[in-house]
Design a protein around this motif. Structure first.
Motif, PDB file in Angstrom:
ATOM      1  N   SER A   1      -9.049  -7.148   6.092  1.00  9.46           N
ATOM      2  CA  SER A   1      -8.377  -7.179   4.789  1.00  9.46           C
ATOM      3  C   SER A   1      -9.386  -7.330   3.649  1.00  9.46           C
ATOM      4  CB  SER A   1      -7.328  -8.281   4.738  1.00  9.46           C
ATOM      5  OG  SER A   1      -7.941  -9.524   4.932  1.00  9.46           O
TER       6      SER A   1
ATOM      7  N   TRP B   1       2.051  -1.948  -4.422  1.00  7.65           N
ATOM      8  CA  TRP B   1       1.814  -0.666  -3.754  1.00  7.65           C
ATOM      9  C   TRP B   1       2.628   0.502  -4.294  1.00  7.65           C
ATOM     10  CZ3 TRP B   1       5.749   1.826  -1.328  1.00  7.65           C
ATOM     11  CH2 TRP B   1       6.861   1.061  -0.996  1.00  7.65           C
TER      12      TRP B   1
ATOM     13  N   ALA C   1      -3.233  -3.312  -1.780  1.00  3.83           N
ATOM     14  CA  ALA C   1      -2.012  -4.114  -1.636  1.00  3.83           C
ATOM     15  C   ALA C   1      -1.819  -4.562  -0.182  1.00  3.83           C
ATOM     16  CB  ALA C   1      -0.802  -3.312  -2.114  1.00  3.83           C
ATOM     17  N   VAL C   2      -2.078  -3.650   0.753  1.00  5.65           N
ATOM     18  CA  VAL C   2      -1.922  -4.012   2.166  1.00  5.65           C
ATOM     19  C   VAL C   2      -2.975  -5.066   2.545  1.00  5.65           C
ATOM     20  CG1 VAL C   2      -1.973  -3.160   4.547  1.00  5.65           C
ATOM     21  CG2 VAL C   2      -0.862  -1.804   2.773  1.00  5.65           C
TER      22      VAL C   2
ATOM     23  N   SER D   1      -0.221  -7.630  -3.866  1.00  4.01           N
ATOM     24  CA  SER D   1       0.410  -7.246  -2.597  1.00  4.01           C
ATOM     25  C   SER D   1       1.750  -6.531  -2.827  1.00  4.01           C
ATOM     26  CB  SER D   1       0.621  -8.472  -1.708  1.00  4.01           C
ATOM     27  OG  SER D   1       1.663  -9.263  -2.242  1.00  4.01           O
TER      28      SER D   1
ATOM     29  N   ALA E   1      -4.267  -7.238   0.537  1.00  9.09           N
ATOM     30  CA  ALA E   1      -3.834  -8.513  -0.066  1.00  9.09           C
ATOM     31  C   ALA E   1      -2.727  -9.142   0.770  1.00  9.09           C
ATOM     32  CB  ALA E   1      -3.346  -8.263  -1.497  1.00  9.09           C
ATOM     33  N   ARG E   2      -1.818  -8.286   1.296  1.00 12.35           N
ATOM     34  CA  ARG E   2      -0.707  -8.803   2.106  1.00 12.35           C
ATOM     35  C   ARG E   2      -1.243  -9.477   3.380  1.00 12.35           C
ATOM     36  NH1 ARG E   2       4.002  -5.140   4.878  1.00 12.35           N
ATOM     37  NH2 ARG E   2       4.235  -4.116   2.877  1.00 12.35           N
ATOM     38  N   TYR E   3      -2.191  -8.829   4.053  1.00 13.91           N
ATOM     39  CA  TYR E   3      -2.785  -9.411   5.261  1.00 13.91           C
ATOM     40  C   TYR E   3      -3.487 -10.731   4.950  1.00 13.91           C
ATOM     41  CZ  TYR E   3      -2.279  -5.059   7.992  1.00 13.91           C
ATOM     42  OH  TYR E   3      -1.803  -3.985   8.680  1.00 13.91           O
TER      43      TYR E   3
ATOM     44  N   LEU F   1      -3.798 -12.120  -5.762  1.00 13.61           N
ATOM     45  CA  LEU F   1      -3.472 -11.366  -4.548  1.00 13.61           C
ATOM     46  C   LEU F   1      -1.959 -11.178  -4.377  1.00 13.61           C
ATOM     47  CD1 LEU F   1      -5.989 -12.968  -2.032  1.00 13.61           C
ATOM     48  CD2 LEU F   1      -6.172 -10.754  -3.160  1.00 13.61           C
ATOM     49  N   TRP F   2      -1.185 -12.174  -4.803  1.00 12.31           N
ATOM     50  CA  TRP F   2       0.268 -12.085  -4.591  1.00 12.31           C
ATOM     51  C   TRP F   2       0.880 -10.905  -5.368  1.00 12.31           C
ATOM     52  CZ3 TRP F   2       4.715 -13.070  -7.610  1.00 12.31           C
ATOM     53  CH2 TRP F   2       5.886 -13.034  -6.868  1.00 12.31           C
TER      54      TRP F   2
ATOM     55  N   ARG G   1      -5.091 -16.573  -4.955  1.00 12.80           N
ATOM     56  CA  ARG G   1      -3.727 -16.229  -4.532  1.00 12.80           C
ATOM     57  C   ARG G   1      -2.889 -15.735  -5.716  1.00 12.80           C
ATOM     58  NH1 ARG G   1      -2.862 -17.992   0.704  1.00 12.80           N
ATOM     59  NH2 ARG G   1      -0.622 -17.676   0.614  1.00 12.80           N
TER      60      ARG G   1
END
Ligand code: HEM
Length: 308
Positions: free
Chosen positions: A58, A206, A43-44, A203, A46-48, A199-200, A196
Motif C-alpha cells: 500500500s 476513487w 485510494a486503494v 480512500s 489508502a484503504r489498505y 488517507l481517509w 489518517r
C-alpha cells in the motif's frame, strides 16, 4: 477554414475530423485517463493502509498514485485552460454557456455559483469574482468575449447542464490538485503513511476521476448543441429517419447490457481489491541468468511443479 464574424468554421470533411481542437482534446483526455487511474491506485493504497493490510504494497501504491496526481493534476489545469482558449476561438457560444456569460459588451465575471435563468437571459443567485473570466479567456481584465445574447436563442446550447457540468469538472480538478500537492508535501515530510486525516478522504476519492470525465464529456457534447458540426450542420438535420420506438428500444437494450457488464466489472474489480496482491513474485534465481528468458522458463517450471 473560413472565418465569419470572428469565428473559424471548417470547410472540408478533413478539417472536421482533424479539427484544431484535436491536440487539446487528445492531451486533456490522455491526462484525464492517467489521473483517474492514479487516483484509484492511491485510494486503494489508502484503504489498505488504514485497514493495516498489505502495508508495504500500500505504501508503494500511495507513492505511485500521489506522485502521478501531484504532477498530472496541475498539468491538467494548464491543458484545460489552453483547451478553453481554443474553444473560445472555434465554438464561442459553448464558452459563453460554460461561464454563464450573457452580455458580451461588458467584461465577464468568474461565476462561482449561479442559477442561469434562460427565460430572462440573466443569472439568479450569482456569486462571482469581477472580471476574472475575462482575464482567463482574453488574458486582459477588461477583455471582451462573446456572451450568450450575441447568439440567437435557437443557436444556443442549454445553459444549465453546460454551466454545472463545467463546474463539477473544474471543481474536481481543483480538489485533485490539492490532494496531489498535500500528499506530496506529507510524503516529503515523512508524514504520509500516518496522516489518517488525509488517507481517509483519499480512500473514498476513487470515483472522482470518472465523474470528472463524464462531466467534461457532458460539457463538450451538450455545449456543442444545437450543432453537430458547429455553425454548419444542425443535430436535427443530421438525425436519421428512425422511429422514436426503435430508438427507445435500442436505448433500453444498451442500458440493460451496459448495466450488466458494468456491475460484473465492478464486482470483479472489488473482489480483486478485497483479495489484495497475492502470489509471490518470481524470486530472482541465484546469479544472473545466462539467457534473458531462462528466468521466465524457471518460473514456468516452478509453477508446473507446484501444480503437480
Ligand atoms: C483542472 C481544471 C480543468 C479545466 C480548466 C478543464 C477544461 C476543459 C474544457 C474547457 C473542456 C471543454 C472543451 C470543449 O468541449 O470545447 C474540457 C473537457 C473535458 N475535460 Fe476538462 N478541465 C479541467 C479538469 C478536468 C479533469 C480533472 C478531468 C478528468 C479527470 C477532465 C476531463 C475532461 C474530459 C473527458 C473532457 C471532454 C473531452 C472531449 O470530449 O473532447 N477535465 N475540459
Amino acid at each position: 477554414h473560413e472565418v465569419r464574424d470572428g469565428i473559424a468554421y471548417p470547410v472540408s470533411w478533413l478539417e472536421i475530423i482533424f479539427n484544431p481542437s484535436f491536440p487539446y482534446r487528445f492531451s486533456h483526455m490522455f491526462t484525464a485517463a492517467y489521473l483517474t487511474t492514479s487516483l484509484v491506485v492511491a485510494a486503494v493504497g489508502a484503504r489498505y493502509l488504514l485497514a493495516g493490510r498489505f502495508v508495504e504494497e500500500s505504501k508503494t501504491m500511495l507513492r505511485m498514485g500521489i506522485g502521478m496526481v501531484a504532477v498530472l493534476a496541475p498539468l491538467q489545469l494548464v491543458i484545460g485552460d489552453a483547451h478553453g482558449l481554443n474553444t473560445a476561438k472555434h465554438q464561442p457560444v459553448k464558452v459563453a454557456a460554460m461561464e454563464a456569460h450573457w452580455d458580451g459588451s461588458k467584461p465577464a465575471d468568474l461565476v462561482l455559483f449561479a442559477w442561469p435563468n434562460e427565460a430572462e437571459e440573466r443569472n439568479d443567485y450569482e456569486i462571482s469574482i469581477p472580471n476574472i473570466a475575462s482575464l482567463i479567456i482574453t488574458h486582459d481584465v477588461n477583455g471582451l468575449f462573446k456572451g450568450l445574447k450575441d447568439f440567437a436563442p435557437q443557436d444556443r446550447p442549454p445553459v444549465k447542464p453546460v454551466f454545472f457540468a463545467f463546474r463539477v469538472m473544474v471543481g474536481i480538478g481543483m480538489l485533485m490538485i490539492a490532494a496531489g500537492l498535500i500528499g506530496a508535501f506529507l510524503w516529503w515530510r515523512g508524514l504520509l503513511f500516518n496522516a489518517r486525516w488525509y488517507l481517509w478522504p483519499l480512500s473514498l476519492a476513487w470515483p472522482a476521476g470518472f465523474i470528472a470525465i463524464l462531466a467534461g464529456w457532458w460539457v463538450t457534447e451538450t455545449g456543442r448543441q444545437p450543432w453537430l458540426v458547429y455553425g454548419i450542420l444542425r443535430t436535427k438535420d443530421a438525425a436519421s429517419p428512425v422511429s422514436a420506438e426503435a430508438v427507445l428500444t435500442t436505448l433500453v437494450a444498451f442500458v440493460i447490457v451496459y448495466s450488466i457488464v458494468f456491475s460484473m466489472g465492478i464486482y470483479y474489480i472489488n473482489r480483486l481489491i478485497e483479495k489484495g496482491p497475492t502470489g509471490a513474485s518470481v524470486k530472482p534465481s541465484e546469479g544472473v541468468p545466462s539467457r534473458p528468458l531462462s528466468a521466465a522458463e524457471e518460473a514456468a517450471h516452478e509453477a508446473i511443479d507446484k501444480k503437480g
